[in-house]
Enzyme design. Structure first.
Site, PDB file in Angstrom:
ATOM      1  N   ASP A  45       0.848  -1.194   0.000  1.00 55.69           N
ATOM      2  CA  ASP A  45       0.000   0.000   0.000  1.00 55.69           C
ATOM      3  C   ASP A  45       0.879   1.238   0.000  1.00 55.69           C
ATOM      4  O   ASP A  45       2.017   1.196   0.475  1.00 55.69           O
ATOM      5  CB  ASP A  45      -0.908   0.008   1.232  1.00 55.69           C
ATOM      6  CG  ASP A  45      -2.209   0.759   0.985  1.00 55.69           C
ATOM      7  OD1 ASP A  45      -3.279   0.143   0.979  1.00 55.69           O
ATOM      8  OD2 ASP A  45      -2.145   1.998   0.786  1.00 55.69           O
ATOM      9  N   THR A 101     -12.294   1.843  -5.838  1.00 53.30           N
ATOM     10  CA  THR A 101     -12.831   2.489  -7.041  1.00 53.30           C
ATOM     11  C   THR A 101     -14.052   3.310  -6.619  1.00 53.30           C
ATOM     12  O   THR A 101     -15.175   2.944  -6.912  1.00 53.30           O
ATOM     13  CB  THR A 101     -13.242   1.441  -8.103  1.00 53.30           C
ATOM     14  OG1 THR A 101     -14.101   0.471  -7.476  1.00 53.30           O
ATOM     15  CG2 THR A 101     -12.037   0.746  -8.693  1.00 53.30           C
ATOM     16  N   THR A 137     -13.821  -3.725  -7.878  1.00 52.31           N
ATOM     17  CA  THR A 137     -15.046  -3.615  -8.675  1.00 52.31           C
ATOM     18  C   THR A 137     -14.856  -2.491  -9.681  1.00 52.31           C
ATOM     19  O   THR A 137     -14.588  -1.347  -9.296  1.00 52.31           O
ATOM     20  CB  THR A 137     -16.238  -3.302  -7.757  1.00 52.31           C
ATOM     21  OG1 THR A 137     -16.303  -4.332  -6.772  1.00 52.31           O
ATOM     22  CG2 THR A 137     -17.542  -3.256  -8.529  1.00 52.31           C
ATOM     23  N   LEU A 275     -34.207  -9.249   2.026  1.00 54.77           N
ATOM     24  CA  LEU A 275     -35.585  -8.747   1.946  1.00 54.77           C
ATOM     25  C   LEU A 275     -35.955  -8.050   3.248  1.00 54.77           C
ATOM     26  O   LEU A 275     -37.123  -8.016   3.611  1.00 54.77           O
ATOM     27  CB  LEU A 275     -36.554  -9.911   1.707  1.00 54.77           C
ATOM     28  CG  LEU A 275     -36.838 -10.322   0.261  1.00 54.77           C
ATOM     29  CD1 LEU A 275     -37.972 -11.338   0.219  1.00 54.77           C
ATOM     30  CD2 LEU A 275     -37.207  -9.117  -0.618  1.00 54.77           C
ATOM     31  N   CYS A 285     -19.989  -0.142  -1.173  1.00 54.83           N
ATOM     32  CA  CYS A 285     -20.182  -0.863  -2.441  1.00 54.83           C
ATOM     33  C   CYS A 285     -21.513  -0.581  -3.125  1.00 54.83           C
ATOM     34  O   CYS A 285     -21.547   0.058  -4.179  1.00 54.83           O
ATOM     35  CB  CYS A 285     -20.029  -2.357  -2.218  1.00 54.83           C
ATOM     36  SG  CYS A 285     -18.365  -2.806  -1.731  1.00 54.83           S
TER      37      CYS A 285
END
Ligand code: UDX
Length: 464
Positions: A45, A101, A137, A275, A285
């Site tokens: 990193d 991202t 992603t 649900l 996300c």
């Protein structure tokens, strides 16, 4: 690879050596778990304090089980961390891209600058064959672009291959999700890349075999692999917004969305997971992924195909506003065009993180409600078991309590906005003696209305 044949690992090691580039939630969890599976792992990193923490055996975020596993694998010598990209390049056979991202500040699209940055830093130091495998992603088309970046910047040129293998870890279950994934996806262009990914996941497959499980593998092209991740998240977000839309209908109709969800969930085609109606989805996300997906579809000229995701987002935003509206209604406060006037009202907010068992407050519905309540003039006292530090950084002007008791003492209204165990099992009889007004909004439908009403509370859930 032909069965029985051994793969020639570029570094000469028996198993591919793995680097995880970016040690945020995703990269740090993967690095630790793959070391646990027996691989030699290096986490990289640019953030030196983060690397120092990890090297010292401290996970920089809250994830059950990860701390001990980190320390165990550091001690075993299988796991190391570095801020040197040269070291990462020299070490790894497979470099997993795990950088963030986020949503761009100026649009709904994903910001790929961290992906670009890490590839452009790494590539010039790759002097032998290696595989760069994306996990982040990303918008469809990214893997191909990464391939071009590598061609341009790597001396080993076309010997450096690219693959995409999205991850599906859920915060709070991340260790399990990495060690025991419900599927793995390999987006590859060559047999060698495929063999390398199989070798990198052998530990996952072996663990499954010892537990008499199977891990399905989907081998596909770049575009499909990239799309699998965003499609999965779009589906999950849609499922949550669907039940929240039903909650909106249940409210004026006098129906109970929790019973409705249970009843439709018994149909195996629908299923009962994801649900749970409430204040909606947040986190690092789902919200940004459905936006980036829409932006990418626009670029591809098929924006209409995902127009429903705009609606999914709107339903989700309305849930947050609904809590404030409900607060005004329960407290008998006027609701003008600029929102309600809650001045002089004391509100206890229980929960700051976007879900329990996490300290993550990114796009947290709870904190969004805190902001809206404060803007309406309410005096808000927030308590969360793990998210206080992050919440304070995000919303510095709220008041933070040290316990549930401190938060609710003297409150005119209590809002439960994250379903932590501590809140679900709180005794409404005890809390009733501490508050100024026995009014509770259960933003996660996680309390027992019978118990709370019996203790004298005016109880309102979401869509019930
Ligand atoms: C999600 C995906 O589940 C995971 O596969 C992907 O890799 C990353 O994004 P995560 O962000 O950790 O994982 O959280 P998740 O458990 O999916 O919950 C997202 C949000 O939806 C939370 O705010 C949660 O409270 C909310 N949620 C979830 C609901 O409101 N109702 C539900 O029924 C389920």
């Amino acid at each position: 690879m032909t069965p029985g044949a051994t793969l020639a690992v570029p570094s000469g090691a028996a198993r591919p050596r793995l680097t995880f580039l970016g040690t945020g939630y995703l990269g740090a969890t993967y690095a630790v778990c793959f070391a646990e599976l027996g691989y030699e792992v290096l986490g990289y990193d640019v953030d030196a304090p983060k690397i120092a923490k990890l090297t010292g055996g401290e996970v920089p975020f809250h994830e059950p089980g990860l701390d001990e596993m980190l320390r165990k694998n550091l001690a075993a010598g299988r796991l190391k961390f570095t801020t040197s990209i040269e070291e990462a390049a020299a070490f790894g056979d497979i470099h997993f891209i795990c950088v963030g991202t986020p949503q761009r500040a100026d649009s709904m699209a994903a910001d790929l600058s961290h992906v670009e940055d890490v590839v452009v830093r790494l590539a010039p130091h790759l002097h032998r064959k290696a595989l760069i495998a994306g996990k982040s992603t990303v918008p469809v088309g990214t893997a191909e672009w990464v391939e071009q970046l590598v061609r341009r910047h790597a001396p080993a040129g076309s010997h450096v291959e690219v693959a995409w293998s999205p991850e599906f870890l859920q915060e709070g279950h991340a260790v399990e999700d990495v060690l025991r994934p419900n599927r793995v996806i390999f987006g590859v262009r060559s047999e060698w890349a495929n063999d390398m990914l199989f070798a990198a996941h052998k530990g996952v497959f072996d663990l499954a075999t010892t537990e008499d499980r199977e891990v399905p593998v989907v081998i596909t092209n770049f575009a499909t692999a990239e799309l699998v991740k965003v499609a999965a998240n779009a589906f999950l977000a849609t499922k949550i917004s669907f039940i929240n839309a039903m909650a909106e209908i249940c409210e004026p109709a006098g129906a109970d969305v929790t019973q409705l969800a249970r009843a439709i969930g018994y149909d195996a085609r629908i299923g009962n997971r994801f649900l749970r109606a409430g204040v909606g989805f947040g986190g690092g996300c789902l919200p940004k992924d459905i936006r980036a997906f829409q932006a990418r579809a626009q670029e591809l000229g098929v924006g209409e195909a995902l127009r429903f995701l705009h609606e999914v987002d709107l339903i989700n935003q309305r849930r947050r506003q609904w809590v404030v509206q409900l607060a005004a209604e329960l407290l008998g406060r006027p609701f003008g065009p600029a929102g309600p006037d809650l001045s002089g009202v004391k509100v206890a907010v229980l929960g700051a993180t976007f879900k329990p068992n996490s300290d993550d407050v990114r796009d947290s519905p709870a904190l969004s409600v805190v902001r809206k309540l404060s803007r309406s003039g309410a005096e808000v006292s927030v308590y969360d078991p793990e998210g206080m530090e992050n919440a304070r950084r995000e919303v510095p002007d709220a008041t933070y309590a040290r316990s549930v008791v401190e938060a609710v003492t003297g409150a005119d209204l209590v809002c439960v906005l994250t379903e932590w165990e501590e809140f679900r099992t709180a005794d409404p009889v005890v809390l009733a003696d501490l508050v100024a007004g026995k009014v509770v909004i259960d933003g996660r439908n996680c309390l027992d209305p019978v118990l709370w009403r019996r203790a004298g509370w005016e109880y309102r859930g979401m869509g019930r």
